[in-house]
Design a protein around this motif. Structure first.
Motif, short mmCIF file in Angstrom:
data_model
loop_
_atom_site.label_atom_id
_atom_site.label_comp_id
_atom_site.label_asym_id
_atom_site.label_seq_id
_atom_site.Cartn_x
_atom_site.Cartn_y
_atom_site.Cartn_z
N ARG A 149 6.66 44.77 0.27
CA ARG A 149 6.12 43.70 1.10
C ARG A 149 5.98 44.10 2.56
N TYR A 150 6.65 45.16 2.94
CA TYR A 150 6.48 45.67 4.30
C TYR A 150 5.97 47.11 4.20
N PRO A 151 4.73 47.29 3.75
CA PRO A 151 4.23 48.65 3.49
C PRO A 151 4.02 49.44 4.78
N LEU A 152 4.05 50.77 4.61
CA LEU A 152 3.78 51.64 5.77
C LEU A 152 2.40 51.37 6.33
N VAL A 153 1.41 51.23 5.45
CA VAL A 153 0.02 50.99 5.86
C VAL A 153 -0.60 50.01 4.87
N LEU A 154 -1.36 49.05 5.39
CA LEU A 154 -2.13 48.16 4.55
C LEU A 154 -3.53 48.74 4.44
N SER A 155 -3.91 49.17 3.28
CA SER A 155 -5.20 49.85 3.12
C SER A 155 -6.35 48.88 3.34
N GLU A 156 -7.52 49.44 3.61
CA GLU A 156 -8.70 48.62 3.82
C GLU A 156 -9.05 47.86 2.55
N SER A 157 -8.86 48.52 1.40
CA SER A 157 -9.18 47.84 0.15
C SER A 157 -8.24 46.65 -0.08
N ASP A 158 -6.95 46.82 0.24
CA ASP A 158 -6.01 45.71 0.11
C ASP A 158 -6.35 44.60 1.09
N LEU A 159 -6.77 44.96 2.28
CA LEU A 159 -7.14 43.96 3.28
C LEU A 159 -8.33 43.14 2.79
N ARG A 160 -9.36 43.85 2.26
CA ARG A 160 -10.53 43.15 1.74
C ARG A 160 -10.14 42.24 0.57
N GLU A 161 -9.21 42.74 -0.29
CA GLU A 161 -8.79 41.94 -1.44
C GLU A 161 -8.08 40.66 -0.99
N ILE A 162 -7.23 40.76 0.01
CA ILE A 162 -6.53 39.57 0.51
C ILE A 162 -7.53 38.55 1.06
N LYS A 163 -8.50 39.03 1.82
CA LYS A 163 -9.49 38.11 2.38
C LYS A 163 -10.35 37.49 1.28
N ARG A 164 -10.68 38.30 0.25
CA ARG A 164 -11.48 37.77 -0.86
C ARG A 164 -10.72 36.69 -1.62
N ILE A 165 -9.43 36.94 -1.88
CA ILE A 165 -8.63 35.96 -2.61
C ILE A 165 -8.51 34.66 -1.82
N LYS A 166 -8.33 34.78 -0.51
CA LYS A 166 -8.22 33.56 0.32
C LYS A 166 -9.50 32.75 0.25
N ALA A 167 -10.63 33.41 0.35
CA ALA A 167 -11.91 32.70 0.28
C ALA A 167 -12.10 32.06 -1.08
N ARG A 168 -11.76 32.79 -2.15
CA ARG A 168 -11.92 32.25 -3.49
C ARG A 168 -10.98 31.07 -3.72
N MET A 169 -9.78 31.16 -3.21
CA MET A 169 -8.81 30.07 -3.36
C MET A 169 -9.33 28.79 -2.72
N GLU A 170 -9.96 28.92 -1.55
CA GLU A 170 -10.48 27.74 -0.85
C GLU A 170 -11.57 27.06 -1.66
N SER A 171 -12.37 27.85 -2.35
CA SER A 171 -13.49 27.28 -3.10
C SER A 171 -13.08 26.80 -4.47
N GLU A 172 -12.09 27.48 -5.08
CA GLU A 172 -11.74 27.16 -6.46
C GLU A 172 -10.56 26.21 -6.60
N ARG A 173 -9.59 26.31 -5.70
CA ARG A 173 -8.36 25.53 -5.88
C ARG A 173 -8.39 24.19 -5.16
N LEU A 174 -9.34 24.00 -4.28
CA LEU A 174 -9.44 22.71 -3.62
C LEU A 174 -9.86 21.66 -4.65
N PRO A 175 -9.12 20.55 -4.78
CA PRO A 175 -9.44 19.55 -5.80
C PRO A 175 -10.89 19.06 -5.69
N ARG A 176 -11.49 18.79 -6.83
CA ARG A 176 -12.89 18.36 -6.85
C ARG A 176 -13.03 17.05 -6.07
N GLY A 177 -13.97 17.04 -5.21
CA GLY A 177 -14.26 15.84 -4.42
C GLY A 177 -13.42 15.68 -3.18
N ALA A 178 -12.43 16.57 -2.99
CA ALA A 178 -11.56 16.45 -1.82
C ALA A 178 -12.29 16.92 -0.58
#
Length: 1024
Positions: free
Chosen positions: A865-894
């Motif tokens: 959890r405290y890695p020496l380096v956060l790779s660019e691919s991991d950074l992109r993955e974190i940002k992608r998951i956050k964006a997907r979570m906002e679109s998919e996990r937000l309750p319908r109609g909320a």
């Protein structure tokens, strides 16, 4: 001063000259003087013991054999302590043994310091046999009559009295055993009356005909202390006589001579009752026992000695005065025809409990008590234990008044004995626990004084002695045989004076100023709440359903109970405080429910009356929080916390864990243990919620307290689960529960689940081939633990907020194993984990289980959890998951703008941004290595990762979103992540978030603006 004199003084003797003279008598010449003095010293009054011993040895030389007894435990001959205690406590008992040496064997008994009750049937059978009657007969008739019967009855009675006195004197605590002694004395008196009635049937039958006597049923109804089974050693026995007729079936007008009409029955009944009194008390070679007093009967001395049941009822319905129903409170069938006696009890019971409805009833009872005090002779006023101020009568009248007033609707307090009544009144809530404890202690103390004074000569007296030696002996008697100190006469008088002052104070407060008689009443309109004007006032206060509110108020104030009277006085104020809340109608309903559960309890009524802040807090909570209202309805006793801020402070984890450990140790069944653990959790959630609503806790303190509550419950459930799984099986592994998410960050709210990982480690040295079995055992433990925390329990815990355990953050999510070994976690995170799983570990915190395994897990998790380096691919993955979570996990109609967790600028935005900084920089900066969001945000600010304005904005948005989340649960009782749209709901949430009433719109605008700006900061720093 001679050595003998010094010895006498050290052994507690008073009249040294007289004692030395007695010691020189021939009866004691061959006894070891040292041993004798030591034996006599156990007596409360060694002087009296020595005097009685000399008299007994002189009159009955064979009594010398009773001076020593064989100790069964040591096999040695030791002094007969019970004998010396008896001789030093009762000259009358010594006289009895001198008159009847055939009963010396009574001294062979070895009473226990904890006497066991003797059944009433034992006394009845013994005394009936003494007069030659058959105990099993439905109408026993004695074989003896006249002088022979009287002497036999009285002798047998006194033998039992002697046995009881010896057990009483040996009791470790005279006060504790006093109720048992009083009950046995009453049972013994009842048995004496039964035996006397058997003799009376024999004697009257001889004069009037056995068949005639057999057809007259006679029930003896005990009154006063005998009826209540709390009799003194010597006292008048108050009775009433009820007669009935038992004509055989088939007798008609043609057999008039064989039938018994009421007039003949009364004649026979009078003869039987008169004979009973003489058999018990008339002069004889063996002295009388006590006077049989029938003066409490209808019309007193001027009324018929015996009556039929119909005659009694006719009198009580038409002519009885209030004091007569008070006297009937202790009535009980004690001898004679039990069926007829029980008929009497059942018939008069409704009259007793309806008597308080009589006009001026309370005042008449109070007047009677004043008359009793006024009739005490001036010379005796300062020495009266029973009738004087602060005496027994003060306690008895106080208790009886409360019983008569409240017993009409509460059968729990319909008990005749004073000690039992005090306990019943306390349990029912009519007397506070503190006051009740004092009353009970003082009453038993005064009764022990009375008993010991009467026991000396077996004379009816209630006066404190004046002689110093008698006072010293009485002081020792009250202290009990195990007392380490030798109390003095002065200490006795000081203690008695203290008790009298306390009793008098309690009596004045409870008896002469009961709330039901002195509480102020509302106006006619407010009292009835039936007029349009009264309902209009309720509507003006903010009650939407004025008619419904009126019904609740009517229910709260109906009747003459303490609760009703006090609430009539308080409701005008309480209604205003309830109206200050968001939902006065719901608050009033909740107040009614809590009051129904607690309203008669002394502390609750006292809190409402005497602690304005506590009463105001209660009203605020009930009209502003469904969560607290529901929990208080289930645990109404928690309202006591409102009057004491210290009680509202959350218990530490250590305190909760200590209580849970004690619970587990007492309950070996897992279902019993987990139910109590869950009850502890519910109680502590309620404590935190009340403290939160009262402004006693910060937002962080609330979250940490709730986290401690969940941690203690999980740890307790884990211990119970392990015990269940390990039982009868080999222990193969250790289990660790790791908190994740907001639980791991100690940032949970009232509606949070417990996100966890389950880790196990096989025991050191376990054979490799058993690894699979160790994993299976660990899985069984975590499944059992989860079930214990979530499965329904019996009986059900109402309003429980069940702790849902969610392990979906484990590797591979729901598709992965529920529990893994530490080595398996190590391998997975090293070889297969994705960026989001490393991010999830940022909040991993050991919660329950092995400390060693916890340290090893943290050591394993930190590099991931405290890695020496956060790779660019991991950074992109974190940002992608956050964006997907906002679109998919937000309750319908909320509305994203109103979702406090996943919406714009909400909890998720701030937490993901902080966690990104931790992944990028925590390896270099230890301040970022924390599972808590705000400390990590503060550390990022200190490191220059975010400027002052942005950090302040992110913190404000995160805090307000968390407050709204908690406020939703507090207001509705349900979990919701949405800022409410409904105006009333928004108003409630705004108030919980610290806004003044009427500022819901401003609150809404501030939240939407704050989170909009926070979202802009998030997008710039997270996606930029």
């Amino acid at each position: 001063m001679s050595s003998l004199t010094r010895t006498l003084i050290s052994r507690g003797f008073s009249d040294l000259e007289k004692c030395e003279r007695f010691l020189g008598f021939a009866e004691l010449a061959d006894l070891d003087q040292t041993q004798l003095l030591e034996a006599l010293a156990v007596a409360d009054n060694p002087d009296l013991a020595l005097q009685s011993l000399v008299r007994l040895l002189s009159a009955v030389p064979e009594s010398r054999d009773k001076l020593r007894v064989l100790d069964p435990s040591s096999g040695r001959w030791v002094s007969n302590e019970p004998m010396f205690r008896l001789l030093g406590a009762s000259e009358a008992m010594a006289d009895f043994l001198m008159r009847h040496p055939e009963h010396l064997d009574v001294l062979d008994a070895a009473p226990s310091p904890e006497p066991v009750a003797v059944p009433a049937q034992h006394f009845q059978a013994s005394l009936l046999r003494a007069v030659g009657a058959e105990p099993s007969s439905s109408m026993p008739i004695a074989a003896l009559g006249g002088t022979e019967a009287r002497i036999a009855l009285r002798t047998a009675y006194r033998r039992h009295l002697c046995e009881l006195a010896m057990r009483d004197l040996a009791a470790a605590s005279p006060q504790a055993v006093m109720p048992l002694v009083g009950a046995e004395l009453a049972d013994l008196a009842s048995a004496a009356l039964d035996a006397a009635l058997a003799v009376a049937r024999h004697e009257v039958g001889a004069a009037m005909g056995d068949e005639l006597v057999a057809r007259v049923r006679l029930a003896v109804v005990g009154m006063g202390k005998c009826g209540a089974r709390e009799l003194n050693y010597i006292s008048d026995v108050d009775v009433m006589y009820v007669i009935g007729i038992s004509n055989p079936p088939g007798l008609g007008d043609v057999m008039q001579a064989d039938t018994v009409d009421e007039a003949r029955a009364v004649t026979v009944g009078n003869a039987l009752a008169g004979a009973v009194s003489k058999i018990i008390y008339a002069p004889e070679r063996e002295p009388g026992l006590w006077e049989v007093d029938a003066n409490l009967r209808p019309e007193g001395k001027d009324g018929p000695l015996v009556r039929t049941l119909d005659s009694f009822l006719a009198y009580y319905h038409r002519w009885a005065q209030s004091w007569e129903f008070q006297a009937l409170l202790k009535s009980r069938a004690i001898a004679g025809d039990q069926a007829l006696g029980l008929e009497f009890e059942e018939a008069v019971s409704p009259l007793i409990w309806a008597s308080s409805e009589r006009e001026g009833f309370v005042e008449s009872v109070q007047s009677m008590r004043r008359r009793v005090t006024a009739n005490i002779r001036d010379a005796d006023a300062g020495r009266q234990i029973k009738l004087g101020r602060g005496g027994l009568r003060d306690v008895e009248f106080t208790v009886q008044l409360l019983q008569l007033v409240h017993g009409k609707t509460d059968p729990r307090i319909r008990v005749p004995a004073t000690t039992a009544a005090i306990k019943a009144l306390t349990q029912a809530g009519y007397i506070g626990r503190t006051d009740a404890a004092k009353l009970l202690d003082h009453y038993t103390y005064l009764r022990v004084l009375e008993h010991r004074i009467q026991l000396v000569q077996m004379r009816r007296t209630h006066l404190m002695p004046t002689a110093q030696d008698q006072l010293r002996a009485l002081a020792r008697a009250v202290a009990g045989p195990l007392s380490l100190k030798r109390p003095s006469a002065d200490s006795l008088l000081e203690e008695w004076a203290k008790v009298k002052r306390s009793v008098s104070s309690l009596h004045e407060r409870i008896f002469y100023h009961p709330i039901l008689a002195s509480a102020a009443h509302l106006s006619v309109e407010d009292a009835t709440l039936t007029t349009d004007a009264a309902k209009a006032r309720l509507a003006a206060l903010g009650y939407r359903d004025a008619a419904g509110a009126a019904r609740h108020i009517a229910a709260l104030t109906a009747g003459v109970s303490r609760r009703a009277a006090l609430q009539r006085q308080l409701l005008p104020v309480l209604l205003g405080w309830l109206a200050d809340g968001v939902d006065p109608d719901a608050g009033l309903l909740a107040f009614r429910r809590v009051s129904d559960a607690l309203g008669t309890s002394h502390w609750y009524l006292g809190m409402l009356r005497d602690h304005q802040a506590a009463a105001e807090r209660l009203c605020h909570l009930l009209s502003s929080s469904r969560l607290v209202s529901d929990l208080l309805e289930v645990s109404p006793e928690a309202t006591a916390w409102l009057g004491n801020d210290k009680e509202l402070l959350p218990q530490t984890f250590e305190q909760q864990w200590s209580e849970i450990q004690a619970t587990i140790s007492r309950h070996t069944e897992s279902t019993d243990a987990i139910r109590l653990i869950r009850l502890i959790r519910q109680r502590e959630i309620l404590r935190v919620a009340i403290a939160d609503s009262c402004g006693l806790l910060s937002q962080e303190a609330v979250a940490e307290a709730l986290s401690d509550v969940d941690r203690a419950a999980v740890l307790g459930a884990l211990m119970v689960a392990e015990a269940a799984v390990y039982a009868g099986a080999e222990v193969l592994t250790q289990v660790l529960v790791v908190a994740m998410g907001r639980q791991g960050g100690r940032e949970i709210g009232y509606g949070s689940d417990a996100d966890v990982l389950f880790v196990h480690r096989p025991l050191e040295g376990l054979a490799p081939e058993l690894a699979g079995e160790a994993t299976a055992q660990a899985k069984a433990i975590v499944q059992k633990m989860t079930a214990l925390l979530t499965a329904p329990v019996r009986p059900a815990i109402q309003a429980e907020r069940v702790l849902k355990v969610d392990a979906d953050l484990r590797p591979e999510g729901r598709n992965g194993p529920l529990v893994r070994s530490l080595a398996a976690y190590q391998e997975y995170y090293t070889r297969w984990s994705s960026a989001w799983e490393a991010q999830a570990l940022l909040r991993a915190r050991p919660m329950a289980g092995s400390d060693d395994l916890a340290r090893e897990f943290v050591a394993m998790a930190d590099p991931i959890r405290y890695p020496l380096v956060l790779s660019e691919s991991d950074l992109r993955e974190i940002k992608r998951i956050k964006a997907r979570m906002e679109s998919e996990r937000l309750p319908r109609g909320a509305d994203p703008a109103r979702h406090v967790k996943l919406g714009r600028g909400g909890l998720s935005d701030v937490e993901w941004l902080v966690q990104l900084w931790q992944l990028q920089h925590a390896h270099e900066h230890a301040a970022l290595r924390t599972t808590h969001t705000l400390p990590a945000l503060h550390a990022a600010h200190a490191l220059g990762l975010v400027d002052d304005a942005d950090a302040a904005l992110l913190e404000a948005a995160w805090r307000l979103a968390g407050k709204i989340r908690n406020a939703n649960v507090m207001w509705t009782g349900n979990t919701s992540d949405l800022l409410p749209l409904a105006r009333r709901d928004l108003e409630a949430v705004a108030r919980w978030c610290g806004y003044e009433p009427g500022h819901a719109a401003a609150f809404e605008e501030e939240y939407l603006g704050l989170t909009r700006r926070a979202r802009a900061v998030f997008e710039r720093l997270f996606y930029g």
